[in-house]
Enzyme design. Structure first.
Site, PDB file in Angstrom:
ATOM      1  N   PRO A   1       0.828  -1.210   0.000  1.00  0.00           N
ATOM      2  CA  PRO A   1       0.000   0.000   0.000  1.00  0.00           C
ATOM      3  C   PRO A   1       0.862   1.259   0.000  1.00  0.00           C
ATOM      4  CG  PRO A   1      -0.732  -1.569   1.660  1.00  0.00           C
ATOM      5  CD  PRO A   1       0.583  -2.058   1.166  1.00  0.00           C
ATOM      6  N   CYS A   2       0.360   2.310  -0.614  1.00  0.00           N
ATOM      7  CA  CYS A   2       1.055   3.597  -0.654  1.00  0.00           C
ATOM      8  C   CYS A   2       0.866   4.294   0.689  1.00  0.00           C
ATOM      9  CB  CYS A   2       0.489   4.450  -1.791  1.00  0.00           C
ATOM     10  SG  CYS A   2       1.282   6.052  -1.975  1.00  0.00           S
ATOM     11  N   GLN A   3       1.959   4.492   1.423  1.00  0.00           N
ATOM     12  CA  GLN A   3       1.880   5.126   2.747  1.00  0.00           C
ATOM     13  C   GLN A   3       2.897   6.259   2.833  1.00  0.00           C
ATOM     14  OE1 GLN A   3       2.573   1.143   4.576  1.00  0.00           O
ATOM     15  NE2 GLN A   3       1.176   1.867   6.153  1.00  0.00           N
TER      16      GLN A   3
ATOM     17  N   ASN B   1       1.688  -0.625  -7.630  1.00  0.00           N
ATOM     18  CA  ASN B   1       1.100   0.356  -6.731  1.00  0.00           C
ATOM     19  C   ASN B   1       0.169   1.261  -7.505  1.00  0.00           C
ATOM     20  OD1 ASN B   1       0.919   2.289  -4.396  1.00  0.00           O
ATOM     21  ND2 ASN B   1       2.637   1.040  -3.676  1.00  0.00           N
TER      22      ASN B   1
END
Length: 418
Positions: free
Chosen positions: A148-150, A188
């Site tokens: 996940p993009c964090q 992503n």
């Protein structure tokens, strides 16, 4: 479906051309009004000859898809997959000939789906942070996964590997560091390119370099080019171990020679050998159904009468922006909009083109090019979530063949040097 090699199909619809060129339909319409493009008489098709100069069109015409289908592993290549979800990426990699030896996923329903469809796969359920990857004894050729993009915490940090602790990217990087695969592929959302003003991706680049990998220039891959009837985009990162990267080149997969539409997903044809089977699905409440009845195929909230627009949109009626996902009915003659984790969310409506209901599970799955015999486990909401979060299988298979091609090149160099 538009086939550039067919004499009968000699034009592109405005919608499909917009998708291919990454422009809005209104931009294409404007070009027609200005006389830059003209329609074939008696149709809404732009002739191929008028757009053949665009690189996206040229790449479809010059497609090497059929040749790339012939790429097979020179030997058994072992794959470890993280964040496996409902299996879209893993299934595509399997179709490309890669051998899955370890799949990690936290969601119990997704794990049940993986085990149900592939009892032979080693599916490890649980938090990736608690997995000891040193227990994997086999040589790992490829590692894949979609972290996940964090956001990272940037305050006063050099942002190397250790500074990304606490993120799921760190966990993937830790697995790469422990397993030392020859190559990894991470997918992503497109937004990662510009996340935190580009700082997030720059940090990821630094960590990949620190781990001993050369990053192929990241690419936004559009699913419609890979035999997928869906306007989905994903950012793909490919890293090659530095002791191997100087001698080989990663080749991105060629686009398919046709653009697939919902008609190809739902009806017997090139994508599937039968019409889509009936399956369970969400239903609209009565009043919402009455409103959606009035939206034409391919239309959205602006196609409703003004009084219904105001009722449906409420305060959003007066705000700017198109909000084209609201009260949206899909079109059989176009690829689907990107699927979300639910087909009946107000902001991202995915109504069936010709029936007034949300898309059913098997329709959802076909848009992601899952085969009909891939069965999703868990309640209805879990099935939608697994499908909506998946990498489209056909796109994953195309990327998998590119990985196999790269591994074969590495293998050939090893043989030549021995």
């Amino acid at each position: 479906m538009f086939d550039v090699h067919s004499k009968e199909s000699h034009g592109y619809s405005l919608e499909v051309l917009a998708d291919i060129l990454s422009q809005s339909k209104s931009t294409i319409e404007s070009r027609v009004r200005k006389g830059e493009l003209s329609l074939i008489k008696g149709s809404n098709l732009i002739p191929h000859s008028q757009v053949a100069h665009h690189p996206e069109i040229a790449s479809i015409v010059a497609s090497k898809w059929d040749q790339e289908l012939g790429i097979k592993p020179a030997r058994t290549y072992n794959l470890v997959e993280l964040f496996a979800g409902g299996g879209g990426l893993a299934l595509g990699m399997e179709q490309a000939g890669l051998n899955s030896i370890f799949l990690n996923e936290m969601d119990r329903h997704a794990c049940a789906t993986l085990r149900h469809n592939r009892p032979e796969w080693n599916v490890v359920e649980g938090d990736i942070a608690k997995i000891n990857f040193s227990e994997i004894r086999e040589e790992v050729d490829v590692l894949t996964g979609g972290f996940p993009c964090q956001a990272f915490s940037y305050a006063g940090k050099g942002l190397g590997f250790e500074d990304t602790r606490g993120t799921l990217f760190y966990e993937m990087a830790k697995a790469i560091n422990e397993l030392k695969p020859k190559v990894f592929l991470a997918e992503n959302v497109r937004a990662l390119l510009t996340h935190e003003g580009g700082k997030t991706l720059n940090t990821i680049r630094k960590v990949i370099d620190e781990l001993g990998y050369d990053l192929v220039e990241p690419k936004v891959v559009k699913a419609i080019f890979y035999k997928v009837p869906q306007k989905r985009e994903r950012l793909i990162l490919v890293g090659i171990r530095k002791d191997l990267s100087q001698d080989v080149t990663f080749h991105w997969p060629s686009p398919y020679k046709k653009i697939m539409t919902l008609k190809d997903a739902f009806l017997k044809g090139e994508l599937f050998n039968s019409d889509v089977p009936l399956s369970e699905g969400q239903q609209y409440p009565q009043h919402k159904r009455e409103i959606m009845e009035q939206v034409p195929e391919g239309g959205y909230w602006r196609d409703l009468p003004d009084d219904l627009q105001r009722e449906y949109m409420k305060g959003s009626y007066h705000l700017g922006g198109g909000k084209t996902g609201m009260a949206r009915r899909l079109s059989m003659s176009e690829p689907s909009l990107t699927l979300t984790t639910s087909p009946a969310q107000k902001q991202t409506e995915r109504c069936h083109p010709r029936e007034t209901r949300p898309l059913q599970v098997r329709e959802y799955a076909r848009i992601q090019t899952f085969p009909d015999n891939w069965e999703f486990q868990g309640p209805l909401s879990a099935a939608y979530r697994q499908i909506g979060n998946a990498v489209p299988v056909n796109m994953a298979a195309a990327l998998g063949r590119s990985l196999v091609r790269l591994l074969n090149d590495i293998e050939n160099i090893k043989i030549a040097q021995s």
